[in-house]
Design an enzyme around this catalytic site. Structure first.
Site, PDB file in Angstrom:
ATOM      1  CB  SER A  48      -0.925  -0.061   1.218  1.00 27.06           C
ATOM      2  OG  SER A  48      -1.900   0.924   1.167  1.00 27.06           O
ATOM      3  NE  ARG A 101      -8.860   1.508  11.449  1.00 24.26           N
ATOM      4  CZ  ARG A 101      -7.859   0.991  10.754  1.00 24.26           C
ATOM      5  NH1 ARG A 101      -7.362   1.664   9.736  1.00 24.26           N
ATOM      6  NH2 ARG A 101      -7.360  -0.168  11.065  1.00 24.26           N
ATOM      7  CG  ASP A 142      -6.470  -3.685  -3.184  1.00 25.69           C
ATOM      8  OD1 ASP A 142      -7.263  -2.745  -2.955  1.00 25.69           O
ATOM      9  OD2 ASP A 142      -5.265  -3.645  -2.891  1.00 25.69           O
ATOM     10  CG  HIS A 171      -5.809  -2.125   0.393  1.00 26.10           C
ATOM     11  ND1 HIS A 171      -4.817  -2.240  -0.563  1.00 26.10           N
ATOM     12  CD2 HIS A 171      -5.319  -1.258   1.328  1.00 26.10           C
ATOM     13  CE1 HIS A 171      -3.786  -1.463  -0.220  1.00 26.10           C
ATOM     14  NE2 HIS A 171      -4.077  -0.869   0.914  1.00 26.10           N
ATOM     15  CG  ASP A 172      -7.804  -5.367   5.551  1.00 26.61           C
ATOM     16  OD1 ASP A 172      -7.021  -4.392   5.559  1.00 26.61           O
ATOM     17  OD2 ASP A 172      -8.714  -5.522   6.380  1.00 26.61           O
TER      18      ASP A 172
END
Lengths: 379, 193
Positions: A140, A210, A319, A352-353
């Protein structure tokens, strides 16, 4: 490590009297040729692997990747994690004292860029006596730093592993960052960034920042699989051993009705407890500004001509925040410049995680790549 | 192609020091051989995870891509040689990929199973789809969705204005120049735009 000499920044400003927190793992060999720098993303730190002996739940953020016998094997490599400037995990950041005013920097902390971070990291390596990295690696925003290393210090990098990253952020990505920033900045407790002196923390803004971030790190499928439309009350009933009961809606607009709401609120609360609001603004801005092609009229081919190392680029099919097509742009530019590059597109469901998770295909690719890096080491 | 002798025969067609793109490179054995024995450089394209891993493990550059999506990331004539060894018959867009091979490479080398090899003809004459060492699949589970012959490829090349620099057959690791459409299980073409 403390640095006296001012660090010139991309903005034209400079940062003096700053400190960088870092950790190392493994042993630097006699030729100092086995160093691997691991760059962190938005909310991580220099603590990339291992646990602190006296602290529960202190596993490093990339502990499933880095350690003895792991994909990045600290029995072979000397791994360095550095907390970036402006962060809130030890290195000089907005919560620290500005030597010019004697008060906390707050909003006056200079805007730092990926390039500034890389320059600061290079200075730390100088101090450690490491001239050339066997590899630089990051996911990232960390991948952006790895890419930047290959352009700013091409002679100092043997290999770059750029994972779930992009050559710059697209408009949608900047838009998500802006929503997060506005949530923080418009929180009455933000006080223009000088909330430290008011003894408050803009927690509401941090929570929302968040929450929106978290949504973008997951894929639609994974979120549905994990939470679906499950109600919080039903989940509680299941916990109490009454799974068959059909719970009725609360008919409330403000209670956390669905499990996903409860989960996001929990993640937001947790984050607001430990993360700094000014850091969030700075780091998202660094993401926005990163664009190595900008100085070349948007031509990434020309921008990446400076790189001379070998590359492994990895992306994940689901992602959508740092989509595979963005990684392919990097691959395409490297191909144009006839650079040595391999590209793996991992078919993982986690969005994305995925770059932080333990997918065996992903881990095996990284492990095999590092096997090749290890073979090239002068011992 | 698993057969090492066939692989070597095709490698002979690749000039020393060439920049090579290997479409459907499998476990990277061909590129590995070309890098070690013929001072070539280049990249393989693969879709299968296990093959991508095998390439990385042996130090062969590999790009994970679905060839059915085309070769848009590669520029015209950016390689000396583009290899398409036992790949064409698996592709939905076989014609486009043949053109792409000649666009991206100054020379394209295409090898695929020759359906007109005499044992295959015999089998069809007997009313059965061939199942041989070279074509080991039953008709209902074959990955070979483009079934063509040595003669057919000449037509397809002409249709796409591609020059045939050379063409021959391969059988038992030997080059077949006499009536390859009859006597070779594998057809090989060297093409250019």
């Amino acid at each position: 490590m403390h640095f006296e000499a001012p660090l010139p920044l991309q903005s034209g400003a400079a940062l003096r009297d700053y400190a960088l927190s870092y950790e190392t793992y493994g042993t630097l060999n006699a030729h100092k040729s086995n160093a691997v720098l691991v760059c962190h993303a938005l909310n991580a730190s220099h603590h990339v692997a291992g646990v602190y002996a006296d602290q529960a739940n202190s596993e490093g953020w990339w502990d499933n990747m880095i350690g003895p016998g792991k994909a990045l094997d600290t029995n072979r490599f000397f791994v360095i994690g550095i907390n970036n400037l402006g962060s809130c995990f030890g290195s000089t950041g907005p919560m620290h004292t500005n030597p010019d005013t004697g008060k906390a920097y707050g909003a006056d902390f200079p805007v730092v860029t990926v390039e500034d971070w890389v320059d600061a990291q290079a200075r730390l390596l100088d101090a450690l006596g490491i001239h050339k990295l066997a590899a630089v690696m990051g996911g990232s925003l960390g991948g952006m730093q790895a890419l930047s290393w290959t352009l700013r210090y091409p002679e100092r990098v043997g290999h770059a592993l750029v994972i779930a990253s992009a050559p710059n952020l697209n408009a949608e990505n900047i838009a998500f960052n802006e929503v997060a920033r506005r949530a923080i900045v418009t929180d009455p407790d933000f006080h223009g960034g000088h909330f430290y002196e008011h003894g408050v923390v803009p927690k509401r803004g941090l929570r929302i920042a968040r929450m929106i971030g978290h949504i973008t790190y997951l894929s639609d499928d994974v979120m549905n699989e994990k939470f679906g439309r499950q109600l919080r009350a039903a989940a509680q009933a299941a916990k109490d051993g009454k799974p068959e009961q059909l719970t009725s809606y609360l008919y409330s607009t403000q209670e956390a009705e669905f499990q996903i709401e409860s989960y996001l609120r929990y993640q937001g609360d947790k984050f607001a407890e430990y993360f700094d609001a000014n850091t969030y603004l700075l780091i998202t801005r660094a993401l926005d500004y990163f664009d190595p092609a900008r100085n070349f009229g948007g031509d990434l081919d020309r921008a990446l001509a400076a790189a001379s190392c070998k590359f492994l680029i990895v992306s994940f099919t689901t992602d959508w925040r740092f989509a595979p097509k963005r990684s392919r742009e990097i691959v395409k530019a490297l191909l144009h410049n006839q650079r040595s590059v391999s590209y793996a597109e991992i078919d993982a469901p986690h969005g994305h995680d995925a770059f932080l998770l333990n997918d065996p295909r992903y881990k095996n690719v990284v492990r095999s790549y590092f096997d090749g890096v290890a073979k090239e080491l002068t011992v | 192609m698993s057969d090492a002798t066939i692989q070597r025969a095709i490698a002979e067609l690749v000039p020393k020091g060439s920049r090579v793109l290997d479409l459907g490179c499998g476990d990277g054995a061909m590129l590995d051989y070309l890098q070690r024995e013929r001072d070539c450089t280049g990249y393989g394209i693969e879709i299968a995870d296990a093959n991508v891993l095998a390439c990385i493990a042996r130090g062969v550059n590999v790009i994970q891509l679905n060839l059915d999506e085309g070769l848009a990331i590669f520029e015209d004539a950016s390689f000396d040689v583009v290899l398409q060894i036992d790949t064409l018959q698996h592709l939905r867009n076989a014609e486009v990929m043949l053109r792409e091979t000649a666009r991206v490479g100054r020379v394209g080398i295409v090898a695929f199973p020759n359906f007109a090899h005499w044992p295959n003809r015999l089998s069809v004459l007997q009313g059965r789809m061939p199942v041989t060492k070279r074509l080991p699949y039953q008709w209902y589970d074959t990955p070979n969705i483009r079934v063509g012959t040595h003669a057919d490829l000449a037509d397809l090349a002409a249709r796409n204005s591609l020059r045939v620099l050379d063409s021959f057959g391969l059988q038992e690791g030997r080059i077949v120049r006499f009536a390859p459409n009859w006597f070779a299980g594998t057809s090989v073409y060297k093409l250019a735009r």
